[in-house]
Write a protein that holds these residues in place. Structure first.
Motif, mmCIF file in Angstrom:
data_model
loop_
_atom_site.group_PDB
_atom_site.id
_atom_site.type_symbol
_atom_site.label_atom_id
_atom_site.label_comp_id
_atom_site.label_asym_id
_atom_site.label_seq_id
_atom_site.Cartn_x
_atom_site.Cartn_y
_atom_site.Cartn_z
ATOM 1 N N SER A 15 -3.848 9.232 3.783
ATOM 2 C CA SER A 15 -3.653 10.024 2.564
ATOM 3 C C SER A 15 -4.914 10.166 1.717
ATOM 4 O O SER A 15 -4.869 10.791 0.670
ATOM 5 C CB SER A 15 -2.523 9.414 1.727
ATOM 6 N N ILE A 16 -6.047 9.635 2.172
ATOM 7 C CA ILE A 16 -7.282 9.729 1.385
ATOM 8 C C ILE A 16 -7.653 11.189 1.125
ATOM 9 O O ILE A 16 -7.942 11.573 0.009
ATOM 10 C CB ILE A 16 -8.441 8.980 2.073
ATOM 11 N N ASP A 17 -7.660 11.991 2.149
ATOM 12 C CA ASP A 17 -7.968 13.414 2.009
ATOM 13 C C ASP A 17 -7.042 14.191 2.946
ATOM 14 O O ASP A 17 -7.408 14.500 4.077
ATOM 15 C CB ASP A 17 -9.431 13.677 2.341
ATOM 16 N N ALA A 77 2.641 7.986 13.583
ATOM 17 C CA ALA A 77 3.435 9.211 13.431
ATOM 18 C C ALA A 77 3.958 9.346 12.000
ATOM 19 O O ALA A 77 3.913 10.437 11.417
ATOM 20 C CB ALA A 77 4.596 9.212 14.425
ATOM 21 N N ILE A 78 4.434 8.257 11.443
ATOM 22 C CA ILE A 78 4.961 8.307 10.072
ATOM 23 C C ILE A 78 3.839 8.623 9.086
ATOM 24 O O ILE A 78 3.995 9.483 8.208
ATOM 25 C CB ILE A 78 5.673 6.986 9.721
ATOM 26 N N ALA A 79 2.695 7.941 9.221
ATOM 27 C CA ALA A 79 1.576 8.187 8.318
ATOM 28 C C ALA A 79 1.082 9.631 8.442
ATOM 29 O O ALA A 79 0.847 10.312 7.436
ATOM 30 C CB ALA A 79 0.442 7.210 8.621
ATOM 31 N N HIS A 80 0.935 10.100 9.659
ATOM 32 C CA HIS A 80 0.461 11.467 9.906
ATOM 33 C C HIS A 80 1.421 12.499 9.292
ATOM 34 O O HIS A 80 0.986 13.410 8.591
ATOM 35 C CB HIS A 80 0.318 11.683 11.414
ATOM 36 N N ASN A 81 2.701 12.334 9.542
ATOM 37 C CA ASN A 81 3.667 13.301 9.023
ATOM 38 C C ASN A 81 3.811 13.223 7.507
ATOM 39 O O ASN A 81 4.085 14.235 6.860
ATOM 40 C CB ASN A 81 5.013 13.128 9.722
ATOM 41 N N ALA A 82 3.609 12.052 6.944
ATOM 42 C CA ALA A 82 3.638 11.934 5.480
ATOM 43 C C ALA A 82 2.500 12.732 4.860
ATOM 44 O O ALA A 82 2.674 13.387 3.823
ATOM 45 C CB ALA A 82 3.549 10.470 5.062
ATOM 46 N N LEU A 84 1.024 15.364 6.235
ATOM 47 C CA LEU A 84 1.295 16.791 6.415
ATOM 48 C C LEU A 84 2.367 17.300 5.459
ATOM 49 O O LEU A 84 2.400 18.482 5.144
ATOM 50 C CB LEU A 84 1.700 17.063 7.862
ATOM 51 N N ASN A 85 3.222 16.401 4.994
ATOM 52 C CA ASN A 85 4.249 16.745 4.019
ATOM 53 C C ASN A 85 3.767 16.215 2.674
ATOM 54 O O ASN A 85 4.125 15.125 2.265
ATOM 55 C CB ASN A 85 5.582 16.107 4.425
ATOM 56 N N GLY A 86 2.937 16.987 1.976
ATOM 57 C CA GLY A 86 2.265 16.552 0.759
ATOM 58 C C GLY A 86 3.134 15.915 -0.296
ATOM 59 O O GLY A 86 2.687 15.044 -1.032
ATOM 60 N N GLU A 87 4.391 16.281 -0.382
ATOM 61 C CA GLU A 87 5.251 15.709 -1.418
ATOM 62 C C GLU A 87 5.555 14.228 -1.176
ATOM 63 O O GLU A 87 6.049 13.545 -2.052
ATOM 64 C CB GLU A 87 6.543 16.509 -1.545
ATOM 65 N N MET A 88 5.215 13.720 0.004
ATOM 66 C CA MET A 88 5.453 12.310 0.321
ATOM 67 C C MET A 88 4.338 11.414 -0.213
ATOM 68 O O MET A 88 4.393 10.212 -0.078
ATOM 69 C CB MET A 88 5.546 12.111 1.842
ATOM 70 N N LEU A 89 3.298 11.964 -0.834
ATOM 71 C CA LEU A 89 2.113 11.187 -1.147
ATOM 72 C C LEU A 89 2.022 10.663 -2.568
ATOM 73 O O LEU A 89 0.998 10.109 -2.940
ATOM 74 C CB LEU A 89 0.858 12.002 -0.818
ATOM 75 N N SER A 90 3.067 10.806 -3.361
ATOM 76 C CA SER A 90 3.014 10.201 -4.684
ATOM 77 C C SER A 90 2.939 8.690 -4.497
ATOM 78 O O SER A 90 3.341 8.145 -3.466
ATOM 79 C CB SER A 90 4.254 10.570 -5.502
ATOM 80 N N GLU A 91 2.401 8.010 -5.486
ATOM 81 C CA GLU A 91 2.255 6.551 -5.391
ATOM 82 C C GLU A 91 3.599 5.876 -5.126
ATOM 83 O O GLU A 91 3.696 4.965 -4.297
ATOM 84 C CB GLU A 91 1.636 6.018 -6.687
#
Length: 110
Positions: A15-17, A77-82, A84-91
């Motif tokens: 999720s860094i960039d 897979a979970i990290a990658h898809n999170a 790609l689904n930007g809304e999953m990246l809130s703290e």
């Protein structure tokens, strides 16, 4: 056995960039750099396998190589898809995702 830090590192690293991650995921297979990515992947699997072998008594009877492959693949897979689904990246969502992924991996191993 502590898996939460490894899960957290994987998700935070992805999720860094997120935009760069997206581009790399699309372009690396076409760039001729896939061998380097695969070598890194093999190294990660070997490290996880070694960790699992050291903690064998805390797990159900599993093949360490297969368990490492399963755990690393699921976390990746979970990290990658999170990402790609930007809304999953809130703290808050990252914390929940780390907790749920850790629960899944530990459940598999035990």
């Amino acid at each position: 056995m502590t898996t939460a830090p490894a899960v957290k590192i994987a998700i935070e690293a992805h999720s860094i960039d997120p935009n760069l991650h997206r581009v790399l995921a699309e372009q690396i297979p076409c760039s001729g750099q896939l061998a380097e990515v695969e070598a890194y992947s093999h190294e990660i699997h070997a490290l996880v396998r070694a960790y699992l072998e050291r903690h064998r008594k805390e797990m159900r009877k599993l093949d360490p190589a297969l368990a490492a492959f399963t755990c690393v693949s699921a976390i990746e897979a979970i990290a990658h898809n999170a990402v790609l689904n930007g809304e999953m990246l809130s703290e808050k969502m990252v914390k929940v995702l780390v907790d749920e992924t850790t629960r899944m991996v530990v459940g598999y191993l035990r």
